[in-house]
Design an enzyme around this catalytic site. Structure first.
Site, mmCIF file in Angstrom:
data_model
loop_
_atom_site.group_PDB
_atom_site.id
_atom_site.type_symbol
_atom_site.label_atom_id
_atom_site.label_comp_id
_atom_site.label_asym_id
_atom_site.label_seq_id
_atom_site.Cartn_x
_atom_site.Cartn_y
_atom_site.Cartn_z
ATOM 1 N N HIS A 217 15.631 55.053 86.552
ATOM 2 C CA HIS A 217 16.379 56.214 87.028
ATOM 3 C C HIS A 217 15.511 57.164 87.862
ATOM 4 C CE1 HIS A 217 19.975 58.343 87.722
ATOM 5 N NE2 HIS A 217 19.320 59.458 87.516
ATOM 6 N N TYR A 221 15.242 58.907 92.178
ATOM 7 C CA TYR A 221 14.822 60.227 92.691
ATOM 8 C C TYR A 221 13.556 60.128 93.518
ATOM 9 C CZ TYR A 221 18.500 61.756 89.665
ATOM 10 O OH TYR A 221 19.727 61.887 89.096
ATOM 11 N N HIS A 368 28.549 52.699 94.567
ATOM 12 C CA HIS A 368 27.803 53.935 94.284
ATOM 13 C C HIS A 368 26.422 53.895 94.936
ATOM 14 C CE1 HIS A 368 25.796 57.149 92.070
ATOM 15 N NE2 HIS A 368 24.958 56.274 91.528
ATOM 16 N N PHE A 369 25.709 52.789 94.775
ATOM 17 C CA PHE A 369 24.341 52.875 95.320
ATOM 18 C C PHE A 369 24.300 52.726 96.837
ATOM 19 C CE2 PHE A 369 23.703 48.596 93.094
ATOM 20 C CZ PHE A 369 23.592 47.808 94.229
ATOM 21 N N HIS A 370 25.400 52.216 97.418
ATOM 22 C CA HIS A 370 25.393 52.214 98.886
ATOM 23 C C HIS A 370 25.692 53.600 99.459
ATOM 24 C CE1 HIS A 370 25.313 47.775 98.604
ATOM 25 N NE2 HIS A 370 24.596 47.940 99.695
ATOM 26 N N ARG A 433 29.923 42.854 89.298
ATOM 27 C CA ARG A 433 28.750 42.874 90.195
ATOM 28 C C ARG A 433 27.723 41.877 89.674
ATOM 29 N NH1 ARG A 433 24.440 47.562 88.717
ATOM 30 N NH2 ARG A 433 25.166 48.010 86.618
ATOM 31 N N ARG A 434 26.629 41.757 90.416
ATOM 32 C CA ARG A 434 25.550 40.828 90.070
ATOM 33 C C ARG A 434 26.033 39.384 89.979
ATOM 34 N NH1 ARG A 434 23.340 44.890 85.663
ATOM 35 N NH2 ARG A 434 21.781 45.980 86.888
HETATM 36 FE FE1 HAS Z 1 23.090 56.638 90.350
HETATM 37 C C1 HAS Z 1 23.575 53.592 88.828
HETATM 38 C C2 HAS Z 1 24.279 58.245 87.589
HETATM 39 C C3 HAS Z 1 22.349 59.722 91.778
HETATM 40 C C4 HAS Z 1 21.206 55.081 92.766
HETATM 41 N N1 HAS Z 1 22.514 54.713 90.728
HETATM 42 C C5 HAS Z 1 22.843 53.592 89.991
HETATM 43 C C6 HAS Z 1 22.268 52.428 90.610
HETATM 44 C C7 HAS Z 1 21.568 52.862 91.708
HETATM 45 C C8 HAS Z 1 21.746 54.295 91.771
HETATM 46 C C9 HAS Z 1 20.739 52.029 92.645
HETATM 47 O O1 HAS Z 1 24.955 57.544 84.699
HETATM 48 C C10 HAS Z 1 22.464 51.003 90.137
HETATM 49 C C11 HAS Z 1 21.375 50.529 89.242
HETATM 50 C C12 HAS Z 1 21.623 49.093 88.846
HETATM 51 O O2 HAS Z 1 21.352 48.189 89.647
HETATM 52 O O3 HAS Z 1 22.091 48.860 87.737
HETATM 53 N N2 HAS Z 1 23.332 58.611 89.807
HETATM 54 C C13 HAS Z 1 23.838 59.039 88.646
HETATM 55 C C14 HAS Z 1 23.855 60.498 88.617
HETATM 56 C C15 HAS Z 1 23.316 60.906 89.815
HETATM 57 C C16 HAS Z 1 22.979 59.718 90.537
HETATM 58 C C17 HAS Z 1 24.348 61.378 87.522
HETATM 59 N N3 HAS Z 1 22.022 57.276 91.964
HETATM 60 C C18 HAS Z 1 21.833 58.582 92.364
HETATM 61 C C19 HAS Z 1 21.002 58.613 93.530
HETATM 62 C C20 HAS Z 1 20.660 57.298 93.803
HETATM 63 C C21 HAS Z 1 21.324 56.479 92.812
HETATM 64 C C22 HAS Z 1 20.586 59.865 94.246
HETATM 65 C C23 HAS Z 1 19.816 56.739 94.870
HETATM 66 C C24 HAS Z 1 19.123 57.426 95.732
HETATM 67 N N4 HAS Z 1 23.823 56.029 88.583
HETATM 68 C C25 HAS Z 1 24.221 56.847 87.569
HETATM 69 C C26 HAS Z 1 24.579 56.033 86.410
HETATM 70 C C27 HAS Z 1 24.366 54.711 86.749
HETATM 71 C C28 HAS Z 1 23.891 54.731 88.122
HETATM 72 C C29 HAS Z 1 25.070 56.480 85.108
HETATM 73 C C30 HAS Z 1 24.532 53.493 85.854
HETATM 74 C C31 HAS Z 1 25.856 52.900 85.996
HETATM 75 C C32 HAS Z 1 25.988 51.643 85.194
HETATM 76 O O4 HAS Z 1 26.869 51.617 84.325
HETATM 77 O O5 HAS Z 1 25.253 50.674 85.403
HETATM 78 C C33 HAS Z 1 23.100 62.355 90.230
HETATM 79 O O6 HAS Z 1 21.755 62.546 90.590
HETATM 80 C C34 HAS Z 1 24.003 62.769 91.319
HETATM 81 C C35 HAS Z 1 23.935 64.278 91.582
HETATM 82 C C36 HAS Z 1 24.400 64.594 92.956
HETATM 83 C C37 HAS Z 1 25.300 65.527 93.273
HETATM 84 C C38 HAS Z 1 25.688 65.681 94.722
HETATM 85 C C39 HAS Z 1 25.158 66.950 95.366
HETATM 86 C C40 HAS Z 1 25.499 66.952 96.810
HETATM 87 C C41 HAS Z 1 24.654 67.262 97.821
HETATM 88 C C42 HAS Z 1 25.135 67.135 99.249
HETATM 89 C C43 HAS Z 1 25.532 68.472 99.834
HETATM 90 C C44 HAS Z 1 26.186 68.250 101.141
HETATM 91 C C45 HAS Z 1 26.135 69.080 102.179
HETATM 92 C C46 HAS Z 1 26.810 68.706 103.466
HETATM 93 C C47 HAS Z 1 25.417 70.375 102.161
HETATM 94 C C48 HAS Z 1 25.920 66.402 92.278
HETATM 95 C C49 HAS Z 1 23.264 67.725 97.585
HETATM 96 C C50 HAS Z 1 28.146 69.371 103.589
HETATM 97 C C51 HAS Z 1 29.059 68.495 104.336
HETATM 98 C C52 HAS Z 1 30.407 68.619 104.375
HETATM 99 C C53 HAS Z 1 31.201 67.642 105.165
HETATM 100 C C54 HAS Z 1 31.149 69.641 103.643
#
Ligand code: HAS
Length: 550
Positions: A217, A221, A368-370, A433-434
């Site tokens: 995890h 980050y 999700h990861f894409h 998947r996988r």
């Molecule tokens: Fe995830 C699975 C939970 C973030 C990557 N994640 C994965 C896997 C990958 C991955 C590769 O809880 C698959 C692993 C595998 O092969 O098994 N993930 C989260 C959570 C977050 C999160 C809570 N993941 C990421 C990020 C990744 C990433 C970042 C890559 C860089 N993820 C999971 C969970 C799994 C998981 C479970 C396991 C699932 C399973 O069952 O296997 C958080 O960090 C997300 C927080 C982000 C936000 C968004 C904030 C928004 C921002 C943008 C602002 C936009 C602006 C533009 C200013 C709350 C900062 C404005 C534009 C307009 C048009 C208005």
């Protein structure tokens, strides 16, 4: 302009990153067509081989080398040129990481390691594959310690001062990376290598997965934080304003040291060997690690609004029109951010204990990861590539390249939107998947998955093909700006490192007292992991022998 010797190290990193990107995206397009049942691979090439190469080369290798190129350039820019020792260790780090990469890639390509990028036991690869992975980690540590050394020299010379924001954020990312790697190093050295070389007969599968996800995890980050560094330190400069709040930015980063590690169980919520209490505790901590991303979103919106209003934007959203849309360096990163809104929301869904039951091990997670690593992170790196290479080579980023840059980011966005939406929908319907394509013996329920408007074979194939086209355009831009584009001669042609000013006058000094953060992180890790891991060791089930499933 930073010293030539530092530029050379950064450029080598970028060269390796984009070589990995080229092979990885080629594997990606093959995979989409096989997964769609519209391509049969030759007998010597297996779907899982392609899938492993795609995941390892893009998610692990492209990102890692690009991140170090960015760190090296930014640290040399913000703290001054490297000394001879820092340079030497940066080169050694590069070569060790490269050696590990080559070993691992060769073993995947000759069919000895089709274990996917998560290399779950009891699937067993050739022992040298794990040695290759270990070398990759060791190499990144050497490069990391070189950068930490450079930072310490700067601090000794500037006693009592806060370091520049770029350096602070780089060191935060490195601290998190080093603590995170301890898990994967432990499992690779003490479990996988002895098992794969036949020194032990069996492996404790639950323990190996838990140690992997202790690392897995924060690994996401490790990809995200360099993108955030660009959002906090580069974007304001492109918008003509200062960093919105130096202390908010630093606080967001230290929260990642605290909360990105004790949360790995949210990848194992469906595994029976961990009791619900520990899973629940780590789910709660996962919700804490969302906070710094929300702080980042707030900070970005504030930066946009301040800049737009400064340029005369009025009304509630008038500032939006004043953003520099014609600058591909900005637009690329803006799109990257926009993708992270659904990407992050998807993460929150995954982390919600009960909802995870619905999405775990389905194509939803691939979707999700894409839209996390594949777009917010990758497209931020693309946006950085447009100016970083010309900055390092002293070449021009011509009008033609700027136009091609736009074509590239637009095609990437369209391709990703089509493909990842299809993956999310298919996952919700139940597609796993996988796995390679399976119609479950033409079972009507499985065939129905592919009858939706976005979830049909054609949409996915079009999405995948557009992405490949986009990747090739990017490769063209990389080659041109690296070797061919004319050298910059006039001041207007010189590409700058657009680093924003940051007002540190109100930033508390304790934010840079690393021992506080490392100490709290250690306590949280012990609370979240000590008892469940010791249970896995004390009450270990019979271990598993290795399986070669391909
Ligand atoms: Fe995830 C699975 C939970 C973030 C990557 N994640 C994965 C896997 C990958 C991955 C590769 O809880 C698959 C692993 C595998 O092969 O098994 N993930 C989260 C959570 C977050 C999160 C809570 N993941 C990421 C990020 C990744 C990433 C970042 C890559 C860089 N993820 C999971 C969970 C799994 C998981 C479970 C396991 C699932 C399973 O069952 O296997 C958080 O960090 C997300 C927080 C982000 C936000 C968004 C904030 C928004 C921002 C943008 C602002 C936009 C602006 C533009 C200013 C709350 C900062 C404005 C534009 C307009 C048009 C208005």
């Amino acid at each position: 302009m930073i010293a030539y010797a530092d530029r050379k190290i950064a450029l080598w990193h970028i060269g390796v990153a984009y070589t990995a990107f080229l092979i990885g995206t080629l594997m990606g397009v093959l995979q989409v067509f096989v997964r769609n049942d519209s391509l049969a691979l030759p007998a010597w090439l297996d779907y899982y081989q392609v899938l492993t190469a795609h995941g390892v080369l893009l998610a692990l290798i492209y990102t890692t080398f690009f991140i170090f190129a960015f760190f090296i350039t930014g640290m040399s820019k913000s703290l001054g040129s490297f000394g001879p020792k820092v340079r030497l260790y940066s080169w050694i780090g590069l070569w060790v990481t490269l050696l590990g990469t080559v070993m691992a890639t060769v073993l995947i390509l000759i069919g000895e390691a089709s274990v996917l990028y998560t290399f779950y036991a009891p699937m067993q690869a050739n022992g040298f594959y794990y040695v290759g992975l270990a070398l990759v980690i060791v190499g990144t540590w050497i490069s990391s310690f070189a950068l930490v050394g450079h930072y310490l020299v700067w601090r000794r010379r500037n006693k009592g001062q806060l370091s520049p924001l770029f350096a602070f954020m780089t060191i935060t990312t490195i601290i998190m990376w080093i603590i995170a790697c301890l898990g994967v190093v432990a499992t690779v050295l003490f479990q996988y290598i002895p098992w794969a070389f036949g020194w032990t007969d069996t492996i404790n599968v639950e323990l190996s997965r838990s140690l992997f996800w202790y690392f897995g995890h924060p690994l996401v980050y490790f990809w995200l934080l360099p993108a955030y560094i660009a959002w906090y330190t580069i974007v304001p400069k492109l918008l003509g304003v200062k960093v919105f709040s130096d202390s908010l930015a630093r606080l967001a980063f230290v929260l990642f040291i605290l909360f990105s590690i004790p949360v790995g169980f949210h990848h194992q919520l469906t595994e029976p060997g961990i009791s619900n209490f520990w899973k629940f505790l780590q789910v709660v901590l996962t919700f804490m690690v969302i906070v710094p991303s929300l702080m980042t979103a707030f900070s970005m919106f504030a930066t946009f609004e301040i800049s737009g209003r400064k340029k005369g934007g009025t009304g509630l959203f008038g500032w939006f029109k004043k953003l520099p849309w014609k600058d591909v360096r900005f637009t690329s990163i803006f799109i990257a951010m926009a993708f992270f809104i659904p990407g992050g929301a998807g993460g929150i869904i995954n982390a919600s204990f009960q909802l995870n039951e619905v999405v775990h091990n389905t194509l939803w997670i691939v979707g999700h990861f894409h839209i996390t690593v594949g777009t917010p992170v990758a497209m931020t790196f693309m946006g950085l590539t447009f100016w970083l290479i010309p900055y390092l080579t002293g070449r021009r980023f011509t009008k033609r390249m700027q136009i091609l840059g736009f074509v590239q980011i637009i095609t990437w966005s369209i391709g990703m939107l089509l493909m990842s939406t299809a993956q999310h929908v298919l996952g919700l319907l139940g597609a796993p998947r996988r796995t390679a394509y399976s119609g479950y013996n033409n079972h009507p329920a499985a065939l129905e998955w592919f009858e939706g408007i976005v979830s049909n074979h054609v949409t996915m194939a079009i999405g995948g093909s557009i992405l490949f086209l986009s990747a090739m355009i990017l490769m063209y831009i990389v080659i041109m700006t690296m070797f061919v584009s004319p050298k910059a001669e006039t001041p207007e042609q010189i590409v700058e490192f657009p680093l924003a000013d940051s007002d540190m006058s109100n930033t508390p000094k304790w934010l840079e007292n690393w021992w506080i953060w490392i100490g709290i992180a250690a306590v949280l890790i012990v609370v979240a992991y000590a008892i469940p891991l010791s249970h896995m060791i004390q009450h270990a089930p019979p271990g598993s022998k290795g399986f070669i499933t391909w």
